[in-house]
Scaffold this active site. Structure first.
Site, PDB file in Angstrom:
ATOM      1  N   GLY A 108      30.639  52.009  54.117  1.00 23.57           N
ATOM      2  CA  GLY A 108      30.052  51.423  55.318  1.00 23.57           C
ATOM      3  C   GLY A 108      30.640  50.046  55.650  1.00 23.57           C
ATOM      4  N   GLU A 111      33.681  50.820  57.464  1.00 27.82           N
ATOM      5  CA  GLU A 111      33.300  51.296  58.801  1.00 27.82           C
ATOM      6  C   GLU A 111      32.936  50.132  59.725  1.00 27.82           C
ATOM      7  OE1 GLU A 111      30.527  54.215  57.150  1.00 27.82           O
ATOM      8  OE2 GLU A 111      31.648  55.760  58.233  1.00 27.82           O
ATOM      9  N   GLU A 131      33.197  57.217  49.198  1.00 33.23           N
ATOM     10  CA  GLU A 131      32.051  58.124  49.316  1.00 33.23           C
ATOM     11  C   GLU A 131      32.262  59.444  48.581  1.00 33.23           C
ATOM     12  OE1 GLU A 131      33.094  56.202  51.782  1.00 33.23           O
ATOM     13  OE2 GLU A 131      31.452  55.694  53.150  1.00 33.23           O
TER      14      GLU A 131
HETATM   15  C1  HXC Z   1      24.526  48.764  46.068  1.00 37.84           C
HETATM   16  C2  HXC Z   1      26.242  47.597  45.095  1.00 37.84           C
HETATM   17  C3  HXC Z   1      27.185  48.259  45.907  1.00 37.84           C
HETATM   18  C4  HXC Z   1      26.712  49.231  46.844  1.00 37.84           C
HETATM   19  C5  HXC Z   1      28.250  46.883  44.646  1.00 37.84           C
HETATM   20  N1  HXC Z   1      26.943  46.756  44.328  1.00 37.84           N
HETATM   21  N2  HXC Z   1      28.410  47.799  45.589  1.00 37.84           N
HETATM   22  N3  HXC Z   1      24.941  47.853  45.174  1.00 37.84           N
HETATM   23  N4  HXC Z   1      25.363  49.439  46.884  1.00 37.84           N
HETATM   24  N5  HXC Z   1      27.507  49.864  47.680  1.00 37.84           N
HETATM   25  C6  HXC Z   1      26.356  45.860  43.315  1.00 37.84           C
HETATM   26  C7  HXC Z   1      26.586  46.348  41.918  1.00 37.84           C
HETATM   27  O1  HXC Z   1      25.625  47.332  41.588  1.00 37.84           O
HETATM   28  C8  HXC Z   1      26.413  45.081  41.124  1.00 37.84           C
HETATM   29  O2  HXC Z   1      25.022  44.801  41.027  1.00 37.84           O
HETATM   30  C9  HXC Z   1      27.010  44.033  42.045  1.00 37.84           C
HETATM   31  O3  HXC Z   1      27.002  44.604  43.343  1.00 37.84           O
HETATM   32  C10 HXC Z   1      28.436  43.674  41.662  1.00 37.84           C
HETATM   33  O4  HXC Z   1      29.186  44.869  41.595  1.00 37.84           O
HETATM   34  P1  HXC Z   1      30.022  45.324  40.298  1.00 37.84           P
HETATM   35  O5  HXC Z   1      30.120  46.800  40.349  1.00 37.84           O
HETATM   36  O6  HXC Z   1      29.464  44.707  39.082  1.00 37.84           O
HETATM   37  O7  HXC Z   1      31.424  44.639  40.628  1.00 37.84           O
HETATM   38  P2  HXC Z   1      32.881  45.150  40.205  1.00 37.84           P
HETATM   39  O8  HXC Z   1      32.891  45.611  38.780  1.00 37.84           O
HETATM   40  O9  HXC Z   1      33.783  44.052  40.623  1.00 37.84           O
HETATM   41  O10 HXC Z   1      33.161  46.452  41.104  1.00 37.84           O
HETATM   42  C11 HXC Z   1      33.240  46.310  42.498  1.00 37.84           C
HETATM   43  C12 HXC Z   1      33.196  47.724  43.177  1.00 37.84           C
HETATM   44  C13 HXC Z   1      31.932  48.467  42.705  1.00 37.84           C
HETATM   45  C14 HXC Z   1      34.454  48.518  42.782  1.00 37.84           C
HETATM   46  C15 HXC Z   1      33.207  47.474  44.665  1.00 37.84           C
HETATM   47  O11 HXC Z   1      30.797  47.592  42.879  1.00 37.84           O
HETATM   48  C16 HXC Z   1      31.675  49.720  43.461  1.00 37.84           C
HETATM   49  O12 HXC Z   1      32.307  50.750  43.204  1.00 37.84           O
HETATM   50  N6  HXC Z   1      30.693  49.690  44.395  1.00 37.84           N
HETATM   51  C17 HXC Z   1      30.305  50.860  45.145  1.00 37.84           C
HETATM   52  C18 HXC Z   1      31.304  51.137  46.231  1.00 37.84           C
HETATM   53  C19 HXC Z   1      30.922  52.372  47.047  1.00 37.84           C
HETATM   54  O13 HXC Z   1      30.793  53.458  46.497  1.00 37.84           O
HETATM   55  N7  HXC Z   1      30.732  52.198  48.359  1.00 37.84           N
HETATM   56  C20 HXC Z   1      30.384  53.286  49.239  1.00 37.84           C
HETATM   57  C21 HXC Z   1      28.892  53.414  49.325  1.00 37.84           C
HETATM   58  S1  HXC Z   1      28.438  54.809  50.318  1.00 37.84           S
HETATM   59  P3  HXC Z   1      24.357  44.418  39.618  1.00 37.84           P
HETATM   60  O14 HXC Z   1      22.903  44.327  39.952  1.00 37.84           O
HETATM   61  O15 HXC Z   1      24.730  45.512  38.677  1.00 37.84           O
HETATM   62  O16 HXC Z   1      24.989  43.111  39.273  1.00 37.84           O
HETATM   63  C22 HXC Z   1      28.580  54.309  51.913  1.00 37.84           C
HETATM   64  C23 HXC Z   1      28.193  55.305  52.942  1.00 37.84           C
HETATM   65  C24 HXC Z   1      28.142  54.714  54.330  1.00 37.84           C
HETATM   66  O17 HXC Z   1      28.988  53.226  52.167  1.00 37.84           O
HETATM   67  C25 HXC Z   1      27.334  55.540  55.243  1.00 37.84           C
HETATM   68  C26 HXC Z   1      27.089  54.926  56.578  1.00 37.84           C
HETATM   69  C27 HXC Z   1      26.275  53.673  56.598  1.00 37.84           C
END
Ligand code: HXC
Length: 257
Positions: A108, A111, A131
């Site tokens: 997102g 996006e 995703e």
């Molecule tokens: C909730 C998130 C998050 C997310 C990161 N965090 N991304 N929380 N939703 N999308 C949180 C982590 O849980 C963590 O919280 C803190 O942010 C720091 O992230 P880390 O993972 O510790 O950092 P790092 O090791 O540097 O890794 C960074 C990262 C990873 C590679 C970006 O965080 C990651 O893979 N995030 C998810 C990315 C993702 O899948 N995005 C797509 C989502 S689906 P804590 O509390 O543990 O410290 C989507 C659908 C859209 O976007 C639909 C339309 C709106």
């Protein structure tokens, strides 16, 4: 008023929206998206704002929609929430929107970046649609906008792999306008926005509308739209002034009307 997840400021006539949930890499919960969209709409109607800039506080632009918030949702929940109505409003924005991306712009977050008209990215920017690794897919225009920018062959490759592209790859694919050193990206984006803000506002506005017709409609529809906007600009004071100044060999004084 009551903005919890973003910070808003203005610099001259530039409206700046900073995503502000740095502890979760600016993961976009629904309230936050609503705050972003409402603020953009307000700025779009505010005569004092000429260009809107979006950026992220902390280590990232935005690492995606908030996974915690949606993990337990059912398909029916999503349908009834109608959260994408907020995203659709971004299609109505008339003023230029420029994204200044550093760090992650994922899911997102990517996006939201792609919903901007122009993108400036720090060398450390990472764009992607992870995703697929959550067994879902983009839902806020990602498949559509990415494909329009890079073509279906490359778009499918990125969307299926879920991998992140570097700023340099994003530049090669025509996704960003420019790469900048990390510490300069927001400042340089605002400087660019200020230059754009000096252009005659109605030309800026109608060019934006016409370009999106080219992206989204057939060539004939787009050309008819372009023509209509071209004619309409001849009803502005700025057009008279711009052409007069040219003939008088002086700098034009634009008024935005
Ligand atoms: C909730 C998130 C998050 C997310 C990161 N965090 N991304 N929380 N939703 N999308 C949180 C982590 O849980 C963590 O919280 C803190 O942010 C720091 O992230 P880390 O993972 O510790 O950092 P790092 O090791 O540097 O890794 C960074 C990262 C990873 C590679 C970006 O965080 C990651 O893979 N995030 C998810 C990315 C993702 O899948 N995005 C797509 C989502 S689906 P804590 O509390 O543990 O410290 C989507 C659908 C859209 O976007 C639909 C339309 C709106």
């Amino acid at each position: 008023d009551n903005l919890k997840f973003i910070q808003v400021e203005t610099d001259e006539n530039i409206g700046i929206i900073q995503l502000n949930r740095p502890e979760v890499l600016n993961a976009l919960n629904r309230k936050m998206v609503n705050e972003i969209v409402r603020t953009i709409e307000d700025m779009d109607r505010d005569e004092k704002v000429k260009v809107i800039v979006l950026c992220g506080n902390g280590k990232a632009f935005a690492a995606g929609a908030d996974i915690n918030e949606m993990a337990q949702d059912s398909a029916i929940d999503l349908e009834l929430l109608n959260q994408f109505a907020d995203w659709d409003l971004l299609l109505q924005v008339k003023k230029p929107m420029i994204g200044a991306v550093h760090g992650f712009a994922l899911g997102g977050g990517f996006e939201l970046a792609l919903a901007c008209d122009l993108l400036f990215a720090a060398e450390d920017a990472k764009f992607g649609f992870p995703e697929i690794n959550l067994a879902v897919m983009p839902g806020a225009g990602g498949t559509q906008r990415l494909t329009k920018l890079m073509g279906k062959t490359k778009a499918l490759e990125w969307l299926w792999s879920g991998e992140m592209m570097t700023a340099s790859e994003a530049e090669q694919h025509g996704i960003i306008n420019k790469r900048l050193p990390k510490e300069l990206v927001i400042e340089e984006t605002i400087n660019y926005a200020k230059k754009l803000a000096e252009k005659p506002a109605l030309s800026v506005r109608f060019i934006k509308e016409a370009v999106y017709k080219a992206v989204d409609d057939s060539l004939l529809e787009g050309m008819q739209y372009e023509r209509k906007n071209f004619s309409l600009l001849f009803s502005t004071e700025d057009q008279k002034e711009g052409m007069k100044a040219f003939m008088e060999k002086r700098k034009p004084q634009f008024k935005g009307r």
